[in-house]
Motif scaffolding. Structure first.
Motif, PDB file in Angstrom:
ATOM      1  N   ARG A 193      -1.041  20.106 -32.388  1.00 46.61           N
ATOM      2  CA  ARG A 193      -0.353  20.731 -31.266  1.00 46.61           C
ATOM      3  C   ARG A 193       0.069  19.642 -30.291  1.00 46.61           C
ATOM      4  O   ARG A 193      -0.670  18.694 -30.036  1.00 46.61           O
ATOM      5  N   SER A 194       1.251  19.790 -29.726  1.00 46.75           N
ATOM      6  CA  SER A 194       1.771  18.804 -28.781  1.00 46.75           C
ATOM      7  C   SER A 194       1.136  18.990 -27.413  1.00 46.75           C
ATOM      8  O   SER A 194       0.866  20.121 -26.985  1.00 46.75           O
ATOM      9  N   THR A 195       0.904  17.874 -26.721  1.00 46.01           N
ATOM     10  CA  THR A 195       0.387  17.919 -25.356  1.00 46.01           C
ATOM     11  C   THR A 195       1.546  17.831 -24.378  1.00 46.01           C
ATOM     12  O   THR A 195       2.678  17.531 -24.746  1.00 46.01           O
ATOM     13  N   GLY A 196       1.241  18.078 -23.106  1.00 50.30           N
ATOM     14  CA  GLY A 196       2.286  18.003 -22.090  1.00 50.30           C
ATOM     15  C   GLY A 196       2.819  16.600 -21.892  1.00 50.30           C
ATOM     16  O   GLY A 196       3.927  16.419 -21.376  1.00 50.30           O
ATOM     17  N   GLN A 197       2.035  15.576 -22.299  1.00 49.48           N
ATOM     18  CA  GLN A 197       2.462  14.186 -22.156  1.00 49.48           C
ATOM     19  C   GLN A 197       3.160  13.653 -23.403  1.00 49.48           C
ATOM     20  O   GLN A 197       3.468  12.465 -23.487  1.00 49.48           O
ATOM     21  N   GLY A 198       3.405  14.514 -24.379  1.00 50.49           N
ATOM     22  CA  GLY A 198       4.112  14.080 -25.578  1.00 50.49           C
ATOM     23  C   GLY A 198       3.216  13.616 -26.706  1.00 50.49           C
ATOM     24  O   GLY A 198       3.708  13.213 -27.761  1.00 50.49           O
ATOM     25  N   GLY A 199       1.900  13.671 -26.526  1.00 51.75           N
ATOM     26  CA  GLY A 199       0.976  13.294 -27.585  1.00 51.75           C
ATOM     27  C   GLY A 199       0.691  14.460 -28.516  1.00 51.75           C
ATOM     28  O   GLY A 199       1.221  15.565 -28.347  1.00 51.75           O
ATOM     29  N   ILE A 200      -0.132  14.218 -29.503  1.00 49.18           N
ATOM     30  CA  ILE A 200      -0.504  15.253 -30.468  1.00 49.18           C
ATOM     31  C   ILE A 200      -2.021  15.325 -30.560  1.00 49.18           C
ATOM     32  O   ILE A 200      -2.686  14.300 -30.740  1.00 49.18           O
ATOM     33  N   VAL A 201      -2.563  16.521 -30.422  1.00 46.77           N
ATOM     34  CA  VAL A 201      -3.986  16.770 -30.626  1.00 46.77           C
ATOM     35  C   VAL A 201      -4.127  17.707 -31.817  1.00 46.77           C
ATOM     36  O   VAL A 201      -3.156  18.348 -32.233  1.00 46.77           O
ATOM     37  N   TYR A 202      -5.347  17.787 -32.345  1.00 50.60           N
ATOM     38  CA  TYR A 202      -5.586  18.592 -33.543  1.00 50.60           C
ATOM     39  C   TYR A 202      -6.702  19.597 -33.277  1.00 50.60           C
ATOM     40  O   TYR A 202      -7.697  19.277 -32.603  1.00 50.60           O
ATOM     41  N   TYR A 203      -6.529  20.787 -33.828  1.00 57.86           N
ATOM     42  CA  TYR A 203      -7.514  21.852 -33.682  1.00 57.86           C
ATOM     43  C   TYR A 203      -7.966  22.324 -35.062  1.00 57.86           C
ATOM     44  O   TYR A 203      -7.143  22.540 -35.960  1.00 57.86           O
TER      45      TYR A 203
END
Length: 203
Positions: A123-133
């Protein structure tokens, strides 16, 4: 109908990888937050908040310096608690845990058995990064910690136990970014020391 045989060297290599994965997952592994990240974030918090009580006293601000000091200390404890996160991996599952005093006051953490994990979704973060769930069979999402030391080993163990392809999973931020931020924080602390000295001379 018999399946085609692999070359001997590939069979040996695959057997070694399987044995290695089994050995690594047969014992508990603990992944803690990277020391560089912990140091950088704690130092940055101190650099941003330490001068406030001194400036409040020097400028006779409506908020008493003692109140600001208490707020700074409480915030530092809360940040330290959040940075005490650790990931525990064993043959049964993966767990995000905190020390007992943190669980009692604030965060409880979570646990997922390997058999309950259905997918690992980006999933994309508000800062343009990617996190995973992690997603379980009920559709609940659990954030994969991405700032632990040994992150590459962690995702390799996840892949070995769940079969999910983790080759494209990368840390949220690279170490050089935190080194750069730490350098800026040291400069800010030097400015803080000058600010505190000036405020003390005005009292």
């Amino acid at each position: 109908m018999s399946s085609p045989k692999l070359p001997v060297d590939q069979e040996v290599s695959r057997a070694k990888e399987s044995a290695q994965s089994g050995l690594e997952l047969s014992e508990q592994r603990v992944f803690r937050l990277s020391p560089l990240i912990r140091l950088t974030l704690l130092a940055l918090y101190v650099a941003l908040t330490l001068p406030l009580p001194f400036l409040a006293q020097a400028t006779e601000a409506p908020v008493p310096p003692a109140v600001l000091l208490v707020g700074v200390v409480v915030g530092l404890i809360a940040l330290y608690a959040a940075l005490s996160e650790r990931v525990i991996v064993d043959a049964q599952g993966i767990q995000v845990a905190y020390p007992g005093w943190v669980r009692w006051l604030w965060r409880k953490g979570w646990y997922l058995a390997w058999s309950d994990i259905e997918a690992l979704k980006p999933r994309s973060t508000g800062q343009g990064g990617i996190v995973y769930y992690f997603l379980n069979h009920a559709g609940a999402a659990y954030l994969l910690p991405m700032r632990v030391a040994g992150f590459a080993e962690l995702v390799r163990l996840v892949q070995a136990k769940t079969g999910i392809d983790t080759r494209d999973v990368r840390p949220l931020a690279q170490p050089w970014m935190y080194l750069f931020l730490l350098g800026l924080t040291v400069m800010l602390l030097a400015v803080d020391a000058w600010t505190i000295a000036v405020a003390a001379n005005q009292l």
